[in-house]
Scaffold this motif. Structure first.
Motif, PDB file in Angstrom:
ATOM      1  N   ASP A   1     -44.892  12.656  32.505  1.00 49.46           N
ATOM      2  CA  ASP A   1     -44.925  12.615  33.841  1.00 49.46           C
ATOM      3  C   ASP A   1     -44.641  11.473  34.483  1.00 49.46           C
ATOM      4  O   ASP A   1     -44.947  10.784  35.552  1.00 49.46           O
ATOM      5  N   LYS A   2     -43.706  10.726  33.644  1.00 50.64           N
ATOM      6  CA  LYS A   2     -43.252   9.457  33.870  1.00 50.64           C
ATOM      7  C   LYS A   2     -42.198   9.545  34.975  1.00 50.64           C
ATOM      8  O   LYS A   2     -41.768   8.412  35.472  1.00 50.64           O
ATOM      9  N   LYS A   3     -41.486  10.285  34.994  1.00 50.23           N
ATOM     10  CA  LYS A   3     -40.541  10.644  36.119  1.00 50.23           C
ATOM     11  C   LYS A   3     -40.627  11.805  37.024  1.00 50.23           C
ATOM     12  O   LYS A   3     -41.459  12.776  36.444  1.00 50.23           O
TER      13      LYS A   3
ATOM     14  N   PRO B   1     -39.724  22.179  31.609  1.00 54.02           N
ATOM     15  CA  PRO B   1     -38.967  20.813  31.999  1.00 54.02           C
ATOM     16  C   PRO B   1     -39.457  19.750  31.260  1.00 54.02           C
ATOM     17  O   PRO B   1     -40.627  19.588  30.770  1.00 54.02           O
ATOM     18  N   ALA B   2     -38.641  18.776  31.082  1.00 57.70           N
ATOM     19  CA  ALA B   2     -38.951  17.430  30.392  1.00 57.70           C
ATOM     20  C   ALA B   2     -39.945  16.659  31.001  1.00 57.70           C
ATOM     21  O   ALA B   2     -40.829  16.095  30.525  1.00 57.70           O
TER      22      ALA B   2
ATOM     23  N   PRO C   1     -38.444  12.155  44.549  1.00 59.45           N
ATOM     24  CA  PRO C   1     -37.976  12.153  43.052  1.00 59.45           C
ATOM     25  C   PRO C   1     -37.187  10.995  42.601  1.00 59.45           C
ATOM     26  O   PRO C   1     -36.598  10.124  43.348  1.00 59.45           O
ATOM     27  N   ASP C   2     -37.177  10.796  41.111  1.00 57.39           N
ATOM     28  CA  ASP C   2     -36.127   9.908  40.593  1.00 57.39           C
ATOM     29  C   ASP C   2     -34.872  10.381  40.212  1.00 57.39           C
ATOM     30  O   ASP C   2     -33.951   9.798  40.277  1.00 57.39           O
ATOM     31  N   MET C   3     -34.815  11.613  40.499  1.00 61.33           N
ATOM     32  CA  MET C   3     -33.383  12.417  39.949  1.00 61.33           C
ATOM     33  C   MET C   3     -33.737  13.723  40.716  1.00 61.33           C
ATOM     34  O   MET C   3     -34.659  14.484  40.729  1.00 61.33           O
TER      35      MET C   3
ATOM     36  N   ASP D   1     -34.903  14.406  30.164  1.00 65.62           N
ATOM     37  CA  ASP D   1     -35.502  13.019  29.461  1.00 65.62           C
ATOM     38  C   ASP D   1     -34.219  12.561  29.032  1.00 65.62           C
ATOM     39  O   ASP D   1     -34.039  11.360  28.801  1.00 65.62           O
ATOM     40  N   VAL D   2     -33.299  13.501  28.174  1.00 67.78           N
ATOM     41  CA  VAL D   2     -32.160  12.959  27.623  1.00 67.78           C
ATOM     42  C   VAL D   2     -31.226  12.332  28.716  1.00 67.78           C
ATOM     43  O   VAL D   2     -30.491  11.211  28.415  1.00 67.78           O
ATOM     44  N   ILE D   3     -31.172  12.991  29.668  1.00 65.36           N
ATOM     45  CA  ILE D   3     -30.214  12.423  30.814  1.00 65.36           C
ATOM     46  C   ILE D   3     -30.695  10.987  31.164  1.00 65.36           C
ATOM     47  O   ILE D   3     -29.770  10.216  31.747  1.00 65.36           O
ATOM     48  N   PHE D   4     -31.847  10.944  31.486  1.00 60.95           N
ATOM     49  CA  PHE D   4     -32.463   9.575  31.759  1.00 60.95           C
ATOM     50  C   PHE D   4     -31.945   8.447  30.912  1.00 60.95           C
ATOM     51  O   PHE D   4     -31.825   7.344  31.277  1.00 60.95           O
TER      52      PHE D   4
END
Length: 344
Positions: free
Chosen positions: A53-55, A185-186, A217-219, A337-340
């Motif tokens: 839940d960090k993003k 979802p990640a 949202p962050d993304m 998560d990989v994308i971030f």
């Protein structure tokens, strides 16, 4: 409930009157998410908890369509109307339409042999058109239709091999959002099916703007249906065409994608062998700008689906392009998560 492209196309969903589409999508996604709600703007927002839940991630698409609204009636029983969104008046003459109450009619104008030379040479405008519902007097029309009733094209959805034809294919970005919901979802992810995208405004996407403001949202991944003009000798005004796969849009009239996020999306598409193309289409306006400028701002990427004859009675799309866009959206949500990690 089994999902149907035919039903999604044929449902009534003119901007501001999206209830049928919203309820159908709700019935499809309710079992795939942790929660689902409808906000005051008419957006349907589903939520799935991620592995972290960090993003916060938003993936969204509009569910409305251009159409018309009844603005008056003549003494002879014809309906006058105003455009809702941006339907091209040159394409609507003699086309079958239906109101939100199920009343059917045909769009007409003064017969060509009765027009003056000036009228024949002038561009067609909505004000010169009317809807004929078969009434001969105002009193008859008033029994069947009210001012403010919405109107859309009465077009049947057809499939011919990989070619999809029908009205309102501009809402088929929702197919990508529904498909992405099937992937774990990640990060915590919000799936937005936005209302009132087709209403003209400075930054298109009134519903999406409200949703993004609340989610922060962050993304964000915006699944949008893009107009293409690949009619003459295969030439286009950009690089996207039917059959070119998903489209990574660098910039349009309302928004500019995050360069690192676009690069990460490109890498993801290549890793998963998803067919795609890239383009800059400055004349089109997606909902990306609405998300990008909400609250404190957001990293955004547009995943487009090429479409011919958008905002006309019959749109055309390639099923493989739709599948490619849906697959890429799923990858971006599942590997956020990989994308971030890539974009920092």
């Amino acid at each position: 409930m089994a999902f149907s492209l035919k039903k999604l196309s044929e449902l009534f969903g003119v901007s501001g009157c999206e209830t049928e589409v919203r309820e159908y999508i709700k019935s499809v996604v309710s079992g795939k998410c942790d929660s689902v709600k409808t906000d005051p703007m008419g957006n349907l927002i589903a939520f799935r908890r991620g592995r972290s839940d960090k993003k916060r991630v938003l993936i969204g698409a509009n569910i409305d369509e251009s159409g018309f609204i009844v603005s008056g009636m003549t003494d002879s029983g014809y309906l006058k109307f105003k455009a809702v969104g941006s339907p091209d008046p040159r394409t609507v003459i003699s086309k079958r339409v239906v109101t939100d109450k199920g009343v059917k009619g045909v769009i007409g104008m003064k017969a060509i042999h009765l027009q003056t030379k000036k009228e024949r040479e002038a561009a067609v405008k909505t004000g010169s058109l009317y809807i004929d519902i078969g009434c001969s007097k105002r009193s008859g029309a008033e029994k069947r239709v009210s001012l403010g009733d919405y109107v859309t094209f009465d077009t049947q959805f057809k499939e011919n091999g990989d070619t999809l034809r029908g009205k309102a294919l501009g809402r088929f970005g929702a197919v990508c959002v529904i498909k992405a919901m099937e992937i774990a979802p990640a990060y915590d992810t919000y799936y937005v099916f936005s209302a009132q995208r087709e209403i003209p405004c400075k930054i298109p996407g009134r519903g999406m703007s409200c949703a993004a403001y609340g989610i922060k949202p962050d993304m964000a991944v915006v699944a949008d249906v893009l107009c293409v003009s690949d009619l003459v000798s295969g030439k286009t005004d950009g690089t996207a065409a039917l059959g070119s796969g998903a489209v990574l849009e660098h910039m349009d009239r309302a928004g500019i994608g995050n360069t690192r996020l676009i690069a990460a999306a490109r890498d993801a598409a290549e890793r998963h062998s998803v067919k795609f193309t890239e383009q800059v289409c400055s004349l089109y306006a997606s909902e990306t700008g609405a998300v990008q400028t909400a609250a404190d701002g957001c990293r955004t990427v547009t995943v487009g689906i090429p479409c011919r004859y958008k905002n006309t009675p019959v749109n055309m799309m390639n099923r493989n392009d739709l599948n490619s866009a849906a697959e890429l959206c799923s990858v971006l949500v599942g590997e956020s998560d990989v994308i971030f990690d890539e974009i920092g």
